[in-house]
Design a protein around this motif. Structure first.
Motif, PDB file in Angstrom:
ATOM      1  N   SER A  62       8.184 -15.546  -1.467  1.00  0.00           N
ATOM      2  CA  SER A  62       7.418 -16.152  -2.554  1.00  0.00           C
ATOM      3  C   SER A  62       6.289 -15.227  -2.993  1.00  0.00           C
ATOM      4  O   SER A  62       5.955 -15.172  -4.182  1.00  0.00           O
ATOM      5  N   VAL A  63       5.698 -14.473  -2.055  1.00  0.00           N
ATOM      6  CA  VAL A  63       4.684 -13.489  -2.423  1.00  0.00           C
ATOM      7  C   VAL A  63       5.293 -12.430  -3.339  1.00  0.00           C
ATOM      8  O   VAL A  63       4.700 -12.043  -4.355  1.00  0.00           O
ATOM      9  N   ARG A  64       6.474 -11.949  -2.973  1.00  0.00           N
ATOM     10  CA  ARG A  64       7.143 -10.935  -3.797  1.00  0.00           C
ATOM     11  C   ARG A  64       7.366 -11.445  -5.218  1.00  0.00           C
ATOM     12  O   ARG A  64       7.067 -10.744  -6.202  1.00  0.00           O
ATOM     13  N   LYS A  65       7.872 -12.659  -5.352  1.00  0.00           N
ATOM     14  CA  LYS A  65       8.136 -13.223  -6.681  1.00  0.00           C
ATOM     15  C   LYS A  65       6.855 -13.390  -7.492  1.00  0.00           C
ATOM     16  O   LYS A  65       6.818 -13.118  -8.691  1.00  0.00           O
ATOM     17  N   LEU A  66       5.784 -13.826  -6.823  1.00  0.00           N
ATOM     18  CA  LEU A  66       4.519 -14.030  -7.523  1.00  0.00           C
ATOM     19  C   LEU A  66       3.918 -12.702  -7.979  1.00  0.00           C
ATOM     20  O   LEU A  66       3.369 -12.607  -9.079  1.00  0.00           O
ATOM     21  N   LEU A  67       4.015 -11.681  -7.139  1.00  0.00           N
ATOM     22  CA  LEU A  67       3.484 -10.375  -7.515  1.00  0.00           C
ATOM     23  C   LEU A  67       4.287  -9.770  -8.672  1.00  0.00           C
ATOM     24  O   LEU A  67       3.707  -9.154  -9.575  1.00  0.00           O
ATOM     25  N   VAL A  68       5.600  -9.946  -8.654  1.00  0.00           N
ATOM     26  CA  VAL A  68       6.429  -9.478  -9.776  1.00  0.00           C
ATOM     27  C   VAL A  68       6.005 -10.193 -11.056  1.00  0.00           C
ATOM     28  O   VAL A  68       5.883  -9.571 -12.126  1.00  0.00           O
ATOM     29  N   GLN A  69       5.767 -11.494 -10.965  1.00  0.00           N
ATOM     30  CA  GLN A  69       5.303 -12.259 -12.120  1.00  0.00           C
ATOM     31  C   GLN A  69       3.962 -11.737 -12.631  1.00  0.00           C
ATOM     32  O   GLN A  69       3.769 -11.578 -13.846  1.00  0.00           O
ATOM     33  N   MET A  70       3.052 -11.429 -11.716  1.00  0.00           N
ATOM     34  CA  MET A  70       1.731 -10.945 -12.108  1.00  0.00           C
ATOM     35  C   MET A  70       1.804  -9.565 -12.752  1.00  0.00           C
ATOM     36  O   MET A  70       1.089  -9.272 -13.728  1.00  0.00           O
ATOM     37  N   VAL A  71       2.666  -8.701 -12.226  1.00  0.00           N
ATOM     38  CA  VAL A  71       2.839  -7.375 -12.817  1.00  0.00           C
ATOM     39  C   VAL A  71       3.449  -7.497 -14.214  1.00  0.00           C
ATOM     40  O   VAL A  71       3.035  -6.811 -15.164  1.00  0.00           O
ATOM     41  N   THR A  72       4.437  -8.364 -14.371  1.00  0.00           N
ATOM     42  CA  THR A  72       5.072  -8.572 -15.674  1.00  0.00           C
ATOM     43  C   THR A  72       4.060  -9.050 -16.706  1.00  0.00           C
ATOM     44  O   THR A  72       4.022  -8.560 -17.849  1.00  0.00           O
ATOM     45  N   ASN A  81       0.812  -1.213   0.000  1.00  0.00           N
ATOM     46  CA  ASN A  81       0.000   0.000   0.000  1.00  0.00           C
ATOM     47  C   ASN A  81       0.849   1.269   0.000  1.00  0.00           C
ATOM     48  O   ASN A  81       0.443   2.288  -0.578  1.00  0.00           O
ATOM     49  N   GLU A  82       2.021   1.208   0.625  1.00  0.00           N
ATOM     50  CA  GLU A  82       2.869   2.399   0.682  1.00  0.00           C
ATOM     51  C   GLU A  82       3.719   2.583  -0.572  1.00  0.00           C
ATOM     52  O   GLU A  82       3.972   3.720  -0.989  1.00  0.00           O
ATOM     53  N   ASP A  83       4.148   1.477  -1.183  1.00  0.00           N
ATOM     54  CA  ASP A  83       5.157   1.580  -2.242  1.00  0.00           C
ATOM     55  C   ASP A  83       4.730   1.055  -3.614  1.00  0.00           C
ATOM     56  O   ASP A  83       5.415   1.331  -4.606  1.00  0.00           O
ATOM     57  N   HIS A  84       3.634   0.300  -3.698  1.00  0.00           N
ATOM     58  CA  HIS A  84       3.342  -0.361  -4.978  1.00  0.00           C
ATOM     59  C   HIS A  84       1.873  -0.267  -5.380  1.00  0.00           C
ATOM     60  O   HIS A  84       1.305  -1.214  -5.921  1.00  0.00           O
ATOM     61  N   GLU A  85       1.265   0.899  -5.153  1.00  0.00           N
ATOM     62  CA  GLU A  85      -0.143   1.046  -5.531  1.00  0.00           C
ATOM     63  C   GLU A  85      -0.330   0.934  -7.038  1.00  0.00           C
ATOM     64  O   GLU A  85      -1.296   0.302  -7.508  1.00  0.00           O
ATOM     65  N   ASN A  86       0.572   1.502  -7.814  1.00  0.00           N
ATOM     66  CA  ASN A  86       0.449   1.429  -9.273  1.00  0.00           C
ATOM     67  C   ASN A  86       0.508  -0.014  -9.766  1.00  0.00           C
ATOM     68  O   ASN A  86      -0.189  -0.387 -10.725  1.00  0.00           O
ATOM     69  N   ALA A  87       1.337  -0.828  -9.110  1.00  0.00           N
ATOM     70  CA  ALA A  87       1.426  -2.235  -9.494  1.00  0.00           C
ATOM     71  C   ALA A  87       0.103  -2.949  -9.215  1.00  0.00           C
ATOM     72  O   ALA A  87      -0.350  -3.777 -10.016  1.00  0.00           O
ATOM     73  N   HIS A 131      -6.692  -8.267 -14.301  1.00  0.00           N
ATOM     74  CA  HIS A 131      -7.595  -9.260 -13.730  1.00  0.00           C
ATOM     75  C   HIS A 131      -9.012  -9.119 -14.279  1.00  0.00           C
ATOM     76  O   HIS A 131      -9.699 -10.105 -14.535  1.00  0.00           O
ATOM     77  N   ASP A 132      -9.443  -7.888 -14.490  1.00  0.00           N
ATOM     78  CA  ASP A 132     -10.817  -7.633 -14.941  1.00  0.00           C
ATOM     79  C   ASP A 132     -10.767  -6.591 -16.047  1.00  0.00           C
ATOM     80  O   ASP A 132     -10.879  -5.401 -15.797  1.00  0.00           O
ATOM     81  N   GLN A 133     -10.597  -7.039 -17.266  1.00  0.00           N
ATOM     82  CA  GLN A 133     -10.404  -6.139 -18.386  1.00  0.00           C
ATOM     83  C   GLN A 133     -11.753  -5.676 -18.937  1.00  0.00           C
ATOM     84  O   GLN A 133     -12.363  -6.332 -19.775  1.00  0.00           O
TER      85      GLN A 133
END
Length: 265
Positions: free
Chosen positions: A248-258, A186-192, A200-202
């Motif tokens: 593992s959460v960090r890696k998964l979120l990076v994957q989802m953003v990519t 919430n503090e650093d990655h709102e745009n992501a 997710h919902d286009q």
């Protein structure tokens, strides 16, 4: 109710799976230290009596209380062991009904002398200040044996959980780091998070998103509160696979953003 869909799927897909209610309830109870104990009033038969109650958990997940023989709830329990313990998530919200909570129902009785060292150590780990009165002669340990519980995870997410299902459940592996993950996102990655939500919902509504806040996270996914031209909405988004740690959460979120950037751009 929150709009919940599978990660990366269209809006007509079924809602994404969440941890079983028994697991969510166990995780909530493990995270907290204080609840509201309700007992059957001895002085006023038939009326419930509520008390603020610090607790710890024994190895099987039973709440343990350190209470004085002079307290009203102790006198009530000696007369009728049937009781309930309400435990709520410890987080601020404009709407308290949106906060997760669980009501445990069971019989609360005095802990046997041979089991006192075990529950005493566990209790003092959670409540070190109790060291000053734990050995007072009028204080004793009581333990609730759970028969049933009622779990509410927010609007539309509620159900009864049996005692056996609760005992068999494991708490979520992220409970010790969930708050840190939420705060960081919430503090650093709102745009992501906005990007993930749009992927997710286009649809046209997704394109108008202006803000996103993570409100919960577990091993299977997370909840977002989204702001758009239409106001506030909630959505559940699942990870591509189960997460077992903050890394593992960090890696998964990076994957989802990519993936989101690749498809939306």
């Amino acid at each position: 109710m929150s709009n919940t869909k599978d990660h990366g799927h269209s809006s007509n897909q079924k809602q994404p799976p969440q941890p079983p209610h028994a697991e969510q309830a166990k995780s909530l109870i493990v995270q907290q230290k204080i609840g509201s104990l309700s007992t059957q009033s001895k002085k006023h038969p038939g009326w419930p009596f509520g008390s603020v109650m610090p607790y710890s958990l024994d190895d099987t997940g039973n709440p343990v209380f350190l209470i004085s023989s002079m307290a009203m709830h102790t006198q009530n329990l000696k007369s009728d062991s049937r009781s309930s313990l309400l435990v709520m998530e410890d987080k601020s919200s404009d709407d308290p009904l949106s906060i997760g909570r669980v009501t445990l129902m069971g019989e609360t009785e005095l802990v046997d002398k041979e089991n006192i060292p075990e529950v005493k150590n566990g209790y003092l780990e959670q409540h070190p200040d109790a060291t000053f009165w734990v050995d007072f002669p009028d204080f004793s340990f009581y333990r609730m044996r759970i028969n049933n519980l009622y779990f509410v995870g927010g609007f539309g997410r509620m159900d009864w959980v049996t005692g056996p299902d609760y005992y068999q459940a494991e708490s979520d592996p992220l409970i010790e780091v969930a708050n840190d993950i939420i705060e960081h996102m919430n503090e650093d990655h709102e745009n992501a998070m906005i990007l993930i939500a749009k992927h997710h919902d286009q649809n046209d509504k997704a394109e108008s998103l202006t803000a996103a806040q993570m409100t919960a996270v577990d091993r299977l996914g997370f909840h977002l509160q989204l702001t758009s031209e239409d106001g506030l909405t909630g959505v559940r988004i699942n990870f591509p696979k189960s997460a077992q740690s903050a890394n593992s959460v960090r890696k998964l979120l990076v994957q989802m953003v990519t993936e989101a950037r690749k498809e939306l751009n």
